[in-house]
Design an enzyme around this catalytic site. Structure first.
Site, PDB file in Angstrom:
ATOM      1  N   ASP A 108       5.087  -4.096   0.975  1.00 45.06           N
ATOM      2  CA  ASP A 108       4.104  -3.082   0.610  1.00 45.06           C
ATOM      3  C   ASP A 108       4.360  -2.705  -0.845  1.00 45.06           C
ATOM      4  OD1 ASP A 108       2.179  -0.973   0.925  1.00 45.06           O
ATOM      5  OD2 ASP A 108       2.747  -0.881   3.035  1.00 45.06           O
TER       6      ASP A 108
ATOM      7  N   HIS B 115      -1.053   1.965  10.324  1.00 50.86           N
ATOM      8  CA  HIS B 115      -0.249   3.190  10.450  1.00 50.86           C
ATOM      9  C   HIS B 115      -0.999   4.444  10.010  1.00 50.86           C
ATOM     10  CE1 HIS B 115      -0.130   1.979   6.331  1.00 50.86           C
ATOM     11  NE2 HIS B 115       0.377   3.154   5.996  1.00 50.86           N
ATOM     12  N   ASP B 116      -2.197   4.299   9.471  1.00 53.06           N
ATOM     13  CA  ASP B 116      -2.989   5.457   9.048  1.00 53.06           C
ATOM     14  C   ASP B 116      -4.121   5.771  10.037  1.00 53.06           C
ATOM     15  OD1 ASP B 116      -1.550   5.681   6.646  1.00 53.06           O
ATOM     16  OD2 ASP B 116      -2.917   4.327   5.592  1.00 53.06           O
TER      17      ASP B 116
HETATM   18  C1  NOJ Z   1      -2.163   4.427   1.894  1.00 50.33           C
HETATM   19  C2  NOJ Z   1      -1.054   4.286   2.873  1.00 50.33           C
HETATM   20  O1  NOJ Z   1      -1.420   3.378   3.863  1.00 50.33           O
HETATM   21  C3  NOJ Z   1      -0.764   5.663   3.402  1.00 50.33           C
HETATM   22  O2  NOJ Z   1       0.100   5.669   4.508  1.00 50.33           O
HETATM   23  C4  NOJ Z   1      -0.214   6.503   2.270  1.00 50.33           C
HETATM   24  O3  NOJ Z   1      -0.063   7.836   2.690  1.00 50.33           O
HETATM   25  C5  NOJ Z   1      -1.160   6.476   1.064  1.00 50.33           C
HETATM   26  N1  NOJ Z   1      -1.692   5.190   0.777  1.00 50.33           N
HETATM   27  C6  NOJ Z   1      -0.429   6.945  -0.160  1.00 50.33           C
HETATM   28  O4  NOJ Z   1       0.527   5.991  -0.538  1.00 50.33           O
END
Ligand code: NOJ
Length: 544
Positions: A98, A315-316
């Site tokens: 990542d 994960h979001d």
């Molecule tokens: C996208 C990521 O997937 C998320 O988890 C994160 O909070 C934000 N970008 C900021 O890095």
């Protein structure tokens, strides 16, 4: 289009914090990932996207990096990372790192320096502005609630943070900063990784004074420069997280002739259950016709000038079965249906840990149960704006990021086999029923649908390269399409509903490829689709 390995890959996303703990501190670690590589290899995936494992104070679970070239102590060491890359390689699995370069942590050495004075050489690595009339320079808002500007009393200026105030945005206008990022990327490339997933990469060309955050004028110039300076000549895979991408913008990133990225994540389908012009917490029911229209547009409009990724989860995002399926009566059926619907499409599919065993959301009843900064900040902001607690919790249970981050459910032992310590986030109490061990023991589990879908993609070029055609004459809730390749023709039929639906199948000699209900005979003619029924039929080509 020149064929690349990632055109036919299936990627598995590991969120290391919640995957497997091996030292009983309640937090997953790299040795945990290594210990599960055989499982991933059995599933059949060939690429792992590893959410951030770098040193971080964890304000946003690793998406706030304080050292790009060191491993977070909770996760292990650089030696563990090297071992993971090697062990993965032995199983023909590539590790995608990542890359979080829109911002760093405020504890990164660059920001610590930058903060020291207006003349510090690192000052310009970040975005500083003077107050306007004693206030924030403008109205830009942070995605994690509140203003995107934080006042720094020492220097009397504000710095920009599109995420938490512990995630100051980097200034990509600064050439030296760009070079340092390229060097850091090359450090990882030399370690033998398979590529990068680029966090909110659409925002690196922002124009904060004009309140333009994504798709700024220099974005593609920066990506072309990065491509040249780092991965361009290597056979690596890159995927950009690009929230606002349209199909035209997707081509700018992923047209091979432009030398930018391999593919992007676009989120148009994922936004369909939010009220337009509002944010993700403002819910509305999903319209299946809209889902068909959006996914079909993405299937047909890139042609040979771009490449898309396919996903329901990460994960979001909340778990797809709980979100658009049914996580009670039809968990298995709806889980398999969503898998079939997506994995028969064109693009590179991504599986988020636990998706392959049908993990579900875990609703909370009190904000004290939440861990995620986005959720917690939003809760207090909305309370102060007069929303009721019930209303806010409803949004959190529908969309909160903790839903997907509960620990991986491996077996029936305490804490689902994730840890022998106290897990950093609650384990979903349904783990005794939903876990890897039971899924592996049941030949009809969701796991084996995923395994078969991955196998099919490796065996049949039609899935990778075939033309896509939506079938429009179906009931609203039925999503049916063809894939066409040379003489081959496959028909995919999915009922996205717990109600039955009648459809009439085209005539011809078909045989069944995969289905989520037992099929004694190949479905033919007028049929009634059962709740969440899905199947794939292959037209039998007669030898000439
Ligand atoms: C996208 C990521 O997937 C998320 O988890 C994160 O909070 C934000 N970008 C900021 O890095």
């Amino acid at each position: 289009m020149e064929e690349k390995w990632w055109h036919q890959s299936v990627v598995y996303q590991v969120y290391p914090r919640s995957f497997q703990d091996t030292n009983d501190d309640g937090v997953g670690d790299l040795q945990g990932v290594i210990s599960r590589l055989d499982y991933l290899s059995y599933l059949g995936i060939d690429t792992v996207w590893l959410s951030p494992v770098y040193e971080s104070p964890n304000d946003d679970n690793g998406y706030d990096i304080s050292d790009y070239q060191a491993i977070m102590a909770e996760f292990g060491t650089m030696a563990d990372m090297g071992q993971l890359i090697e062990e993965a390689k032995k199983r023909d699995i590539k590790i995608i790192m990542d890359l979080v370069v829109n911002h760093t942590s405020d504890e990164h050495a660059w920001f610590i320096e930058a903060r020291k004075s207006k003349t510090n050489p690192y000052r310009d690595y970040y975005i500083w502005r003077d107050p306007v009339a004693g206030k924030e320079p403008n109205q830009l808002r942070s995605i994690f609630s509140g203003s995107a500007w934080e006042f720094d009393p020492e220097s009397g200026q504000y710095y920009l943070h599109l995420y938490s105030k512990k995630q100051p945005d980097l200034n990509w206008e600064n050439e030296q900063l760009r070079q340092e990022i390229h060097q850091m990327m090359n450090f990882w490339i030399e370690k033998g990784i398979g590529g990068f997933r680029m966090d909110v990469i659409d925002t690196i060309g922002k124009l904060p004074d004009q309140e333009i955050t994504s798709n700024g004028p220099k974005l593609h110039e920066y990506l072309q420069e990065m491509n040249q300076a780092t991965f361009g000549t290597k056979d690596l895979m890159t995927v950009g997280e690009t929230w606002g991408a349209t199909t035209e913008i997707a081509k700018l990133y992923s047209d091979p002739k432009r030398n930018e990225l391999s593919m992007i994540f676009q989120f148009e389908h994922i936004g369909l259950d939010q009220q337009s012009g509002k944010d993700k917490w403002d819910l509305k029911p999903l319209s299946i016709p809209e889902l068909k229209q959006v996914l079909s547009k993405w299937q047909t409009s890139l042609g040979n000038d771009g490449w898309n990724s396919l996903f329901w989860n990460n994960h979001d995002l909340p778990r797809i079965i709980s979100r658009w399926g049914n996580d009670q009566t039809y968990r298995e059926e709806s889980g398999k249906m969503f898998a079939i619907l997506l994995h028969m499409m064109k693009g590179t599919p991504y599986i988020y840990q636990g998706e392959e065993i049908g993990m579900t959301n875990y609703p909370i009843s009190e904000i004290a149960q939440a861990q995620d900064i986005e959720t917690i900040n939003m809760y207090y902001e909305r309370l102060s704006l007069g929303y009721t607690k019930e209303n806010i919790l409803r949004s959190i249970n529908a969309k909160g990021r903790d839903n997907a981050r509960t620990p991986m459910q491996w077996d029936r032992s305490p804490n689902a086999g994730f840890t022998k310590g106290i897990p950093w986030l609650h384990v979903n109490p349904n783990y005794k029923e939903i876990n890897v061990q039971s899924a592996l023991a049941d030949k009809h589990s969701i796991f084996y649908t995923y395994k078969k879908l991955i196998e099919l993609r490796k065996q049949h070029e039609i899935i990778v390269w075939g033309e896509y055609q939506l079938i429009t004459e179906t009931p609203d809730d039925v999503f049916a399409y063809y894939r066409l390749y040379e003489e081959e023709k496959w028909l995919i039929v999915c009922n996205i509903s717990e109600k039955t639906n009648q459809i009439s199948l085209p005539s011809g000699d078909f045989s069944i490829v995969i289905a989520n209900y037992p099929q004694e005979e190949t479905p033919k003619g007028e049929i009634t689709l059962r709740p969440y029924e899905a199947f794939v039929l292959k037209k039998n080509v007669r030898p000439m």
